[in-house]
Write an enzyme that holds these catalytic residues in place. Structure first.
Site, PDB file in Angstrom:
ATOM      1  N   CYS A  70     -13.001   1.577 -29.553  1.00  0.00           N
ATOM      2  CA  CYS A  70     -14.256   2.203 -29.971  1.00  0.00           C
ATOM      3  C   CYS A  70     -15.137   2.443 -28.758  1.00  0.00           C
ATOM      4  O   CYS A  70     -16.219   1.855 -28.634  1.00  0.00           O
ATOM      5  CB  CYS A  70     -14.951   1.328 -30.993  1.00  0.00           C
ATOM      6  SG  CYS A  70     -13.879   0.949 -32.384  1.00  0.00           S
TER       7      CYS A  70
ATOM      8  N   GLY B  76       0.783  -1.227   0.000  1.00  0.00           N
ATOM      9  CA  GLY B  76       0.000   0.000   0.000  1.00  0.00           C
ATOM     10  C   GLY B  76       0.814   1.277   0.000  1.00  0.00           C
ATOM     11  O   GLY B  76       0.245   2.365   0.085  1.00  0.00           O
TER      12      GLY B  76
ATOM     13  N   GLU C 186       4.823  -6.161   2.084  1.00  0.00           N
ATOM     14  CA  GLU C 186       4.741  -6.759   0.745  1.00  0.00           C
ATOM     15  C   GLU C 186       4.186  -5.757  -0.263  1.00  0.00           C
ATOM     16  O   GLU C 186       3.101  -5.954  -0.798  1.00  0.00           O
ATOM     17  CB  GLU C 186       3.905  -8.039   0.776  1.00  0.00           C
ATOM     18  CG  GLU C 186       2.590  -7.872   1.521  1.00  0.00           C
ATOM     19  CD  GLU C 186       1.777  -9.153   1.621  1.00  0.00           C
ATOM     20  OE1 GLU C 186       2.366 -10.240   1.568  1.00  0.00           O
ATOM     21  OE2 GLU C 186       0.549  -9.047   1.747  1.00  0.00           O
TER      22      GLU C 186
ATOM     23  N   GLY D 264       3.727  -3.682  -3.784  1.00  0.00           N
ATOM     24  CA  GLY D 264       3.822  -3.932  -5.216  1.00  0.00           C
ATOM     25  C   GLY D 264       4.098  -2.627  -5.937  1.00  0.00           C
ATOM     26  O   GLY D 264       5.175  -2.390  -6.475  1.00  0.00           O
ATOM     27  N   ARG D 265       3.109  -1.735  -5.881  1.00  0.00           N
ATOM     28  CA  ARG D 265       3.166  -0.484  -6.631  1.00  0.00           C
ATOM     29  C   ARG D 265       4.466   0.296  -6.418  1.00  0.00           C
ATOM     30  O   ARG D 265       5.109   0.721  -7.372  1.00  0.00           O
ATOM     31  CB  ARG D 265       1.981   0.399  -6.194  1.00  0.00           C
ATOM     32  CG  ARG D 265       1.817   1.679  -6.993  1.00  0.00           C
ATOM     33  CD  ARG D 265       0.719   2.572  -6.386  1.00  0.00           C
ATOM     34  NE  ARG D 265      -0.475   1.816  -6.059  1.00  0.00           N
ATOM     35  CZ  ARG D 265      -1.441   1.521  -6.924  1.00  0.00           C
ATOM     36  NH1 ARG D 265      -1.383   1.957  -8.156  1.00  0.00           N
ATOM     37  NH2 ARG D 265      -2.494   0.814  -6.545  1.00  0.00           N
TER      38      ARG D 265
ATOM     39  N   TYR E 257       0.451  -2.092 -12.110  1.00  0.00           N
ATOM     40  CA  TYR E 257      -0.979  -2.045 -12.429  1.00  0.00           C
ATOM     41  C   TYR E 257      -1.221  -1.346 -13.770  1.00  0.00           C
ATOM     42  O   TYR E 257      -2.174  -0.584 -13.915  1.00  0.00           O
ATOM     43  CB  TYR E 257      -1.769  -1.377 -11.292  1.00  0.00           C
ATOM     44  CG  TYR E 257      -1.521  -2.021  -9.953  1.00  0.00           C
ATOM     45  CD1 TYR E 257      -1.973  -3.320  -9.702  1.00  0.00           C
ATOM     46  CD2 TYR E 257      -0.809  -1.376  -8.944  1.00  0.00           C
ATOM     47  CE1 TYR E 257      -1.722  -3.940  -8.490  1.00  0.00           C
ATOM     48  CE2 TYR E 257      -0.550  -1.985  -7.727  1.00  0.00           C
ATOM     49  CZ  TYR E 257      -1.020  -3.265  -7.506  1.00  0.00           C
ATOM     50  OH  TYR E 257      -0.777  -3.877  -6.309  1.00  0.00           O
TER      51      TYR E 257
HETATM   52  C1  LIG Z   1      -2.332  -5.844  -3.708  1.00  0.00           C
HETATM   53  C2  LIG Z   1      -1.740  -6.400  -2.488  1.00  0.00           C
HETATM   54  C3  LIG Z   1      -0.470  -5.994  -2.081  1.00  0.00           C
HETATM   55  C4  LIG Z   1       0.315  -4.933  -2.787  1.00  0.00           C
HETATM   56  O1  LIG Z   1      -0.328  -3.708  -2.741  1.00  0.00           O
HETATM   57  P1  LIG Z   1       0.387  -2.378  -3.277  1.00  0.00           P
HETATM   58  O2  LIG Z   1      -0.660  -1.342  -3.088  1.00  0.00           O
HETATM   59  O3  LIG Z   1       0.714  -2.619  -4.724  1.00  0.00           O
HETATM   60  O4  LIG Z   1       1.598  -2.161  -2.467  1.00  0.00           O
HETATM   61  C5  LIG Z   1       0.060  -6.579  -0.945  1.00  0.00           C
HETATM   62  N1  LIG Z   1      -0.612  -7.541  -0.266  1.00  0.00           N
HETATM   63  C6  LIG Z   1      -1.832  -7.961  -0.641  1.00  0.00           C
HETATM   64  C7  LIG Z   1      -2.516  -8.999   0.142  1.00  0.00           C
HETATM   65  C8  LIG Z   1      -2.434  -7.405  -1.762  1.00  0.00           C
HETATM   66  O5  LIG Z   1      -3.652  -7.816  -2.121  1.00  0.00           O
END
Ligand SMILES: *Cc1c(COP(=O)(O)O)cnc(C)c1O
Length: 354
Positions: A304, A198, A226, A228-229, A333
């Protein structure tokens, strides 16, 4: 014509920045942000492991040292494959816990809990509010009892991922302190607290989520994050060539080869993603080159549907058909959440810088 460029060096650098800033915290990469095999490979090595949410993501995990399984509807096939790789399962419901117990094999788990009172700013709040994720705090006692009854289940602790794209580090610090205190107040011996991801990325401005401002709660228990973004957004750029320029009811539109079927995030979230112009000087069409100057332009894609818009009202001093638009911060994403099959246009190229 349309391409993504993923720079693995940037992704690795983000991972090492995070590991340096969060010294004793375990850092996993949430694969769903970008599942390109080269990206996953790079981050599996640069981080401590991966958070995977499907059998497809698990198949990419390669040499990852540690794996956790996420996702609210895990299949038996996914669970079995994960356990075979010594993954820790983030359990999302009582049903899922029953399903794991029924596998009759040793399983290390954390309980993903939707707490009654957790709150955190940012989009996509997933806890302290009704969602499909996690075990409601009111059912936690039942889940703990069920886990204890089974000789195969090793309950390590809790998974408390709560939010997406949070740019406010202070709020995140409060969330972490609160989550860790909460976990230690539960009636189990807590050996692991997964605080989720997050960490935010500002797509339209220059705010930054600085991990060096994070205050990691003091505890003897292993803490896991954990994201991602935050790890991969800045490692990707998306490029699309301008095919047409037209004026419609007083507004200028640039229409590109590409669009939201490659990069859906602005349409999904309803914001305007800024671009820069990469001039392409060659022009070999047998007609005058369409050019606009000193105007605001909307950027639409090749689909379209009027929703196929990446940018609204960005000023350009000069834009020509044949120029390229470059979209930064598209490594998370981007392609992965887009509806690739809609209209069946060719996919973009993928260029990996390693
Ligand atoms: C999507 C997700 C993440 C990563 O979230 P980010 O906003 O990309 O950091 C981590 N843990 C879980 C369980 C998720 O669903």
């Amino acid at each position: 014509m349309a391409r993504y460029v993923y720079d693995l060096r940037i992704a690795r650098e983000r991972a090492s920045t995070l590991k340096r800033a969060l010294k004793d915290v375990t850092v996993l990469y949430a694969v769903k942000a970008n599942g390109h095999p080269a990206v996953v490979d790079a981050l599996a090595q640069a981080c401590d492991g991966l958070d995977v949410a499907s059998i497809g993501e698990l198949a990419l995990a390669g040499k990852a040292q540690r794996i956790v399984l996420s996702g609210p509807a895990k299949t038996e096939e996914f669970l079995r494959a994960g356990l075979a790789r010594q993954a820790v399962v983030n359990v999302e419901s009582l049903t899922e816990l029953h399903r794991i117990i029924a596998l009759n094999q040793p399983a290390r788990i954390t309980l993903r809990v939707n707490r009654s009172h957790a709150k955190l700013p940012g989009s996509h709040a997933m806890t302290g509010t009704p969602t499909q994720f996690g075990i409601d705090e009111s059912q936690l006692g039942e889940a703990i009892a069920l886990a204890r009854e089974s000789e195969h289940i090793d309950l390590l602790g809790f998974h408390l991922h709560a939010v997406s794209n949070n740019l406010d580090v202070n709020a995140h610090n409060e969330f972490m302190a609160d989550a860790v205190a909460w976990a230690h107040a539960q009636p189990i011996e807590v050996r692991q607290i997964n605080l989720g991801g997050g960490f935010g990325v500002d797509y339209t401005g220059s705010r930054a989520f600085d991990p060096y401002q994070m205050k990691i709660p003091k505890t003897q228990t292993e803490l896991i994050v954990e994201p991602g973004r935050w790890l991969v957004a800045g490692a990707g750029t998306y490029h699309a060539t301008v095919m047409d320029l037209k004026r419609s009811h007083g507004r200028w539109f640039a229409i590109v080869r590409g669009g939201t079927h490659h990069f859906r995030l602005p349409a999904a979230w309803g914001y305007s993603h800024p671009f820069t112009i990469v001039p392409h000087d060659e022009w070999d069409e047998p007609f005058a080159r369409p050019t606009i100057r000193d105007v605001e332009v909307d950027v639409a894609g090749e689909l379209c549907t009027p929703r196929d818009v990446l940018t609204r009202g960005q000023f350009v001093s000069r834009l020509r058909v044949g120029d390229e638009l470059r979209y930064e911060k598209t490594g998370a994403y981007g392609w992965d959440i887009s509806h690739h099959q809609f209209l069946r246009h060719p996919s973009p190229q993928f260029v990996i810088l390693s």
